[in-house]
Write a protein that holds these residues in place. Structure first.
Motif, PDB file in Angstrom:
ATOM      1  N   LEU A   1       0.825  -1.212   0.000  1.00 12.31           N
ATOM      2  CA  LEU A   1       0.000   0.000   0.000  1.00 12.31           C
ATOM      3  C   LEU A   1       0.864   1.269   0.000  1.00 12.31           C
ATOM      4  N   THR A   2       0.451   2.244  -0.807  1.00  7.52           N
ATOM      5  CA  THR A   2       0.970   3.615  -0.677  1.00  7.52           C
ATOM      6  C   THR A   2      -0.241   4.469  -0.328  1.00  7.52           C
ATOM      7  N   ALA A   3      -0.139   5.292   0.700  1.00  8.47           N
ATOM      8  CA  ALA A   3      -1.297   6.120   1.071  1.00  8.47           C
ATOM      9  C   ALA A   3      -0.824   7.387   1.757  1.00  8.47           C
ATOM     10  N   VAL A   4      -1.596   8.442   1.544  1.00  5.11           N
ATOM     11  CA  VAL A   4      -1.323   9.723   2.197  1.00  5.11           C
ATOM     12  C   VAL A   4      -2.624  10.145   2.878  1.00  5.11           C
ATOM     13  N   ALA A   5      -2.513  10.657   4.110  1.00  9.94           N
ATOM     14  CA  ALA A   5      -3.713  11.096   4.842  1.00  9.94           C
ATOM     15  C   ALA A   5      -4.426  12.158   4.011  1.00  9.94           C
TER      16      ALA A   5
ATOM     17  N   ARG B   1      -2.877  15.320   1.204  1.00  8.92           N
ATOM     18  CA  ARG B   1      -2.737  14.937  -0.221  1.00  8.92           C
ATOM     19  C   ARG B   1      -2.434  16.157  -1.104  1.00  8.92           C
ATOM     20  N   GLY B   2      -1.875  15.874  -2.262  1.00  8.31           N
ATOM     21  CA  GLY B   2      -1.623  16.940  -3.237  1.00  8.31           C
ATOM     22  C   GLY B   2      -0.398  17.778  -2.900  1.00  8.31           C
ATOM     23  N   LYS B   3       0.412  17.332  -1.927  1.00  6.86           N
ATOM     24  CA  LYS B   3       1.608  18.107  -1.550  1.00  6.86           C
ATOM     25  C   LYS B   3       2.892  17.393  -1.978  1.00  6.86           C
ATOM     26  N   GLY B   4       2.736  16.344  -2.727  1.00  8.21           N
ATOM     27  CA  GLY B   4       3.923  15.632  -3.211  1.00  8.21           C
ATOM     28  C   GLY B   4       4.422  14.544  -2.259  1.00  8.21           C
ATOM     29  N   LEU B   5       3.620  14.207  -1.234  1.00  6.88           N
ATOM     30  CA  LEU B   5       4.125  13.220  -0.255  1.00  6.88           C
ATOM     31  C   LEU B   5       4.207  11.810  -0.817  1.00  6.88           C
ATOM     32  N   ALA B   6       3.261  11.435  -1.691  1.00  6.79           N
ATOM     33  CA  ALA B   6       3.353  10.096  -2.298  1.00  6.79           C
ATOM     34  C   ALA B   6       4.640  10.019  -3.114  1.00  6.79           C
ATOM     35  N   LYS B   7       4.945  11.120  -3.798  1.00 10.14           N
ATOM     36  CA  LYS B   7       6.171  11.140  -4.606  1.00 10.14           C
ATOM     37  C   LYS B   7       7.397  10.980  -3.711  1.00 10.14           C
ATOM     38  N   ALA B   8       7.437  11.754  -2.619  1.00  9.11           N
ATOM     39  CA  ALA B   8       8.604  11.707  -1.728  1.00  9.11           C
ATOM     40  C   ALA B   8       8.761  10.309  -1.126  1.00  9.11           C
TER      41      ALA B   8
ATOM     42  N   THR C   1      -8.234   3.123 -12.773  1.00  7.30           N
ATOM     43  CA  THR C   1      -8.824   4.457 -12.590  1.00  7.30           C
ATOM     44  C   THR C   1      -8.088   5.271 -11.524  1.00  7.30           C
ATOM     45  N   ASN C   2      -7.047   4.714 -10.920  1.00  7.03           N
ATOM     46  CA  ASN C   2      -6.352   5.425  -9.829  1.00  7.03           C
ATOM     47  C   ASN C   2      -5.343   6.419 -10.431  1.00  7.03           C
ATOM     48  N   ALA C   3      -5.905   7.500 -10.988  1.00 10.83           N
ATOM     49  CA  ALA C   3      -5.100   8.433 -11.793  1.00 10.83           C
ATOM     50  C   ALA C   3      -3.925   9.017 -11.009  1.00 10.83           C
ATOM     51  N   ARG C   4      -4.138   9.366  -9.739  1.00  8.55           N
ATOM     52  CA  ARG C   4      -3.065  10.000  -8.957  1.00  8.55           C
ATOM     53  C   ARG C   4      -1.875   9.062  -8.766  1.00  8.55           C
ATOM     54  N   MET C   5      -2.193   7.833  -8.352  1.00  7.56           N
ATOM     55  CA  MET C   5      -1.097   6.889  -8.088  1.00  7.56           C
ATOM     56  C   MET C   5      -0.375   6.546  -9.378  1.00  7.56           C
TER      57      MET C   5
ATOM     58  N   TRP D   1       4.122   6.425 -13.312  1.00  8.66           N
ATOM     59  CA  TRP D   1       4.638   6.588 -14.690  1.00  8.66           C
ATOM     60  C   TRP D   1       5.804   7.574 -14.693  1.00  8.66           C
ATOM     61  N   LYS D   2       5.675   8.643 -13.875  1.00 13.57           N
ATOM     62  CA  LYS D   2       6.770   9.643 -13.848  1.00 13.57           C
ATOM     63  C   LYS D   2       8.050   9.037 -13.266  1.00 13.57           C
ATOM     64  N   LEU D   3       7.898   8.086 -12.338  1.00 11.76           N
ATOM     65  CA  LEU D   3       9.075   7.430 -11.761  1.00 11.76           C
ATOM     66  C   LEU D   3       9.755   6.499 -12.761  1.00 11.76           C
TER      67      LEU D   3
HETATM   68  C1  LIG Z   1      -2.691   8.021  -4.400  1.00  7.93           C
HETATM   69  C2  LIG Z   1      -2.214   8.883  -3.218  1.00  7.93           C
HETATM   70  C3  LIG Z   1      -1.258   8.043  -2.391  1.00  7.93           C
HETATM   71  C4  LIG Z   1      -1.496  10.136  -3.788  1.00  7.93           C
HETATM   72  O1  LIG Z   1      -0.970  10.890  -2.690  1.00  7.93           O
HETATM   73  P1  LIG Z   1      -0.570  12.439  -2.822  1.00  7.93           P
HETATM   74  O2  LIG Z   1       0.366  12.760  -1.725  1.00  7.93           O
HETATM   75  O3  LIG Z   1      -1.797  13.253  -2.964  1.00  7.93           O
HETATM   76  O4  LIG Z   1       0.221  12.428  -4.218  1.00  7.93           O
HETATM   77  P2  LIG Z   1       1.294  13.510  -4.718  1.00  7.93           P
HETATM   78  O5  LIG Z   1       0.878  14.851  -4.263  1.00  7.93           O
HETATM   79  O6  LIG Z   1       2.669  13.039  -4.343  1.00  7.93           O
HETATM   80  O7  LIG Z   1       1.223  13.357  -6.303  1.00  7.93           O
HETATM   81  C5  LIG Z   1      -0.005  13.216  -6.955  1.00  7.93           C
HETATM   82  C6  LIG Z   1       0.193  13.379  -8.448  1.00  7.93           C
HETATM   83  O8  LIG Z   1      -1.007  12.974  -9.109  1.00  7.93           O
HETATM   84  C7  LIG Z   1      -1.446  14.007  -9.985  1.00  7.93           C
HETATM   85  N1  LIG Z   1      -2.891  13.982 -10.051  1.00  7.93           N
HETATM   86  C8  LIG Z   1      -3.782  14.364  -9.136  1.00  7.93           C
HETATM   87  N2  LIG Z   1      -5.033  14.146  -9.579  1.00  7.93           N
HETATM   88  C9  LIG Z   1      -4.910  13.611 -10.812  1.00  7.93           C
HETATM   89  C10 LIG Z   1      -5.827  13.182 -11.796  1.00  7.93           C
HETATM   90  N3  LIG Z   1      -7.133  13.236 -11.583  1.00  7.93           N
HETATM   91  N4  LIG Z   1      -5.345  12.680 -12.950  1.00  7.93           N
HETATM   92  C11 LIG Z   1      -4.007  12.605 -13.183  1.00  7.93           C
HETATM   93  N5  LIG Z   1      -3.091  12.994 -12.269  1.00  7.93           N
HETATM   94  C12 LIG Z   1      -3.547  13.511 -11.107  1.00  7.93           C
HETATM   95  C13 LIG Z   1      -0.956  15.275  -9.316  1.00  7.93           C
HETATM   96  O9  LIG Z   1      -0.974  16.323 -10.232  1.00  7.93           O
HETATM   97  C14 LIG Z   1       0.414  14.838  -8.838  1.00  7.93           C
HETATM   98  O10 LIG Z   1       1.356  14.838  -9.899  1.00  7.93           O
HETATM   99  P3  LIG Z   1       2.085  16.223 -10.367  1.00  7.93           P
HETATM  100  O11 LIG Z   1       2.370  16.973  -9.107  1.00  7.93           O
HETATM  101  O12 LIG Z   1       3.361  15.764 -11.044  1.00  7.93           O
HETATM  102  O13 LIG Z   1       1.165  16.917 -11.270  1.00  7.93           O
HETATM  103  C15 LIG Z   1      -3.403   9.361  -2.355  1.00  7.93           C
HETATM  104  O14 LIG Z   1      -4.363   9.947  -3.198  1.00  7.93           O
HETATM  105  C16 LIG Z   1      -4.056   8.272  -1.523  1.00  7.93           C
HETATM  106  O15 LIG Z   1      -3.695   8.047  -0.363  1.00  7.93           O
HETATM  107  N6  LIG Z   1      -5.072   7.544  -2.094  1.00  7.93           N
HETATM  108  C17 LIG Z   1      -5.724   6.424  -1.395  1.00  7.93           C
HETATM  109  C18 LIG Z   1      -4.858   5.187  -1.353  1.00  7.93           C
HETATM  110  C19 LIG Z   1      -4.528   4.679  -2.749  1.00  7.93           C
HETATM  111  O16 LIG Z   1      -5.353   4.631  -3.645  1.00  7.93           O
HETATM  112  N7  LIG Z   1      -3.263   4.272  -2.914  1.00  7.93           N
HETATM  113  C20 LIG Z   1      -2.790   3.748  -4.170  1.00  7.93           C
HETATM  114  C21 LIG Z   1      -2.996   2.282  -4.258  1.00  7.93           C
HETATM  115  S1  LIG Z   1      -1.824   1.405  -3.304  1.00  7.93           S
END
Ligand SMILES: CC(C)(COP(=O)(O)OP(=O)(O)OC[C@H]1O[C@@H](n2cnc3c(N)ncnc32)[C@H](O)[C@@H]1OP(=O)(O)O)[C@@H](O)C(=O)NCCC(=O)NCCS
Length: 316
Positions: free
Chosen positions: A249-253, A257-264, A288-292, A297-299
């Motif tokens: 699991l990767t998760a951010v409270a 979210r949106g502060k780059g913590l998943a990336k870090a 559909t998990n666009a954020r993750m 993909w960027k990594l």
């Molecule tokens: C997925 C998750 C970990 C992301 O955490 P986060 O700290 O908000 O992520 P970050 O801020 O590091 O980065 C998010 C990236 O997604 C991009 N993003 C956000 N919404 C997006 C969307 N709808 N479509 C495409 N990209 C999107 C952001 O722009 C950002 O990239 P960028 O800064 O290069 O543009 C968080 O949303 C979460 O905890 N989700 C629930 C648990 C989960 O689904 N985990 C993944 C499965 S293990």
């Protein structure tokens, strides 16, 4: 052919079949038995094997998911040895599973398959299953990953006022297990799935995550805020392949979210994996998990196959 209940002596055959089906990982008898031992006793679980001439040629399980919110939701998985397919063993196993589900008046049953295994997908469709969820599997070759290129990503932790620490480094925190569990549970609730997910009780988290033979304290990364609360989580699991790890699991409270913590978190995890000689890290994500997926993909993760989660609803 005979179909009979599974016995512990069948484990080695089942593991052989599981490894034949999923060639990207390697399950061992120890893993298989550990999963059986740590399954909640109050949940329904049955496994059958099919044998021909004294040889085990397939097995099927039918069970309530440990993670499922509803006791009426069931899972099933049937596997027949590749060399013994198309001889009616799968059909016999599926009939047996359906009889069990009908007796239990199951309302919902799910199974999972590889999209490229077209025969098995068609088999499930013929038995009333339809695709509910598509999960992309991807991997990164760490030789291509240069942590220096992602120094800015690591900096997002500082900017957000948190420190990234491993579970091992948090040994001084008497609440580290409970806090890690709370962050894990909150994250799991937001992972897209077909089935409604239930909270994982602390005892089960201790057994199945912290107590797993593949758990490593040095590869569970937490984002720790100034009050000592955990607001981010990413984990790499050890595997039975010496140079491969699997992302958990990767998760951010939600508040962070949106502060780059998943990336870090992910850069910290991959940099560590590379430093200890790991060559490949794989992961799987709902399509559909666009954020993750954006982060992965960027990594530099590259998709290599798709798993299908299929569901059959109504009286079985
Ligand atoms: C997925 C998750 C970990 C992301 O955490 P986060 O700290 O908000 O992520 P970050 O801020 O590091 O980065 C998010 C990236 O997604 C991009 N993003 C956000 N919404 C997006 C969307 N709808 N479509 C495409 N990209 C999107 C952001 O722009 C950002 O990239 P960028 O800064 O290069 O543009 C968080 O949303 C979460 O905890 N989700 C629930 C648990 C989960 O689904 N985990 C993944 C499965 S293990």
């Amino acid at each position: 052919m005979t179909i009979r209940p599974y016995e512990i002596e069948d484990a080695a055959d089942c593991v052989e079949m599981a490894n034949e089906d999923d060639t990207t990982g390697l399950t061992t008898v120890e893993d298989f038995l550990h999963r059986d031992k740590t399954r909640s006793k109050e949940l329904f679980f049955q496994r059958f094997v099919v044998a021909e001439g004294g040889r085990t040629v397939g097995f099927a399980s039918v069970f309530n998911g440990d993670w499922s919110a509803s006791p009426d939701s069931y899972y099933t998985r049937a596997l027949v040895r590749k060399s013994d397919r198309s001889r009616g063993y799968g059909r016999a196993l599926a009939d047996q599973v359906e009889a069990v589900l009908a007796e239990r008046k199951a309302q919902e049953v799910r199974t999972f398959l590889k999209e490229h295994d077209e025969r098995s997908v068609r088999f499930a469709e013929r038995r009333g299953f339809a695709v509910e969820q598509r999960v992309t599997r991807s991997q990164i070759e760490l030789e291509q990953f240069d942590p220096n290129e992602f120094a800015e990503w690591l900096g997002y932790a500082d900017k957000a006022g948190v420190r990234i620490m491993t579970y091992a480094e948090l040994a001084h925190d008497p609440d580290r297990a409970r806090k890690a569990h709370a962050m894990h549970d909150a994250g799991m609730m937001d992972v897209p799935t077909g089935d409604a997910v239930a909270e994982v009780p602390f005892d089960r988290y201790k057994k199945t995550v912290l107590g797993s033979p593949h758990f490593d304290e040095r590869t569970l990364f937490l984002a720790v805020d100034p009050d000592g609360d955990y607001v981010g989580y990413t984990q790499l699991w050890g595997s039975n392949l010496p140079a491969k790890m699997h992302t958990g699991l990767t998760a951010v409270a939600r508040s962070h979210r949106g502060k780059g913590l998943a990336k870090a978190l992910k850069v910290a995890a991959l940099a560590h994996a590379k430093s200890i000689g790991i060559k490949i890290v794989d992961t799987e994500n709902d399509e559909t998990n666009a954020r993750m997926l954006a982060v992965n993909w960027k990594l530099g993760f590259q998709a290599f196959e798709t798993d299908l989660f299929m569901v059959k609803k109504g009286e079985i």
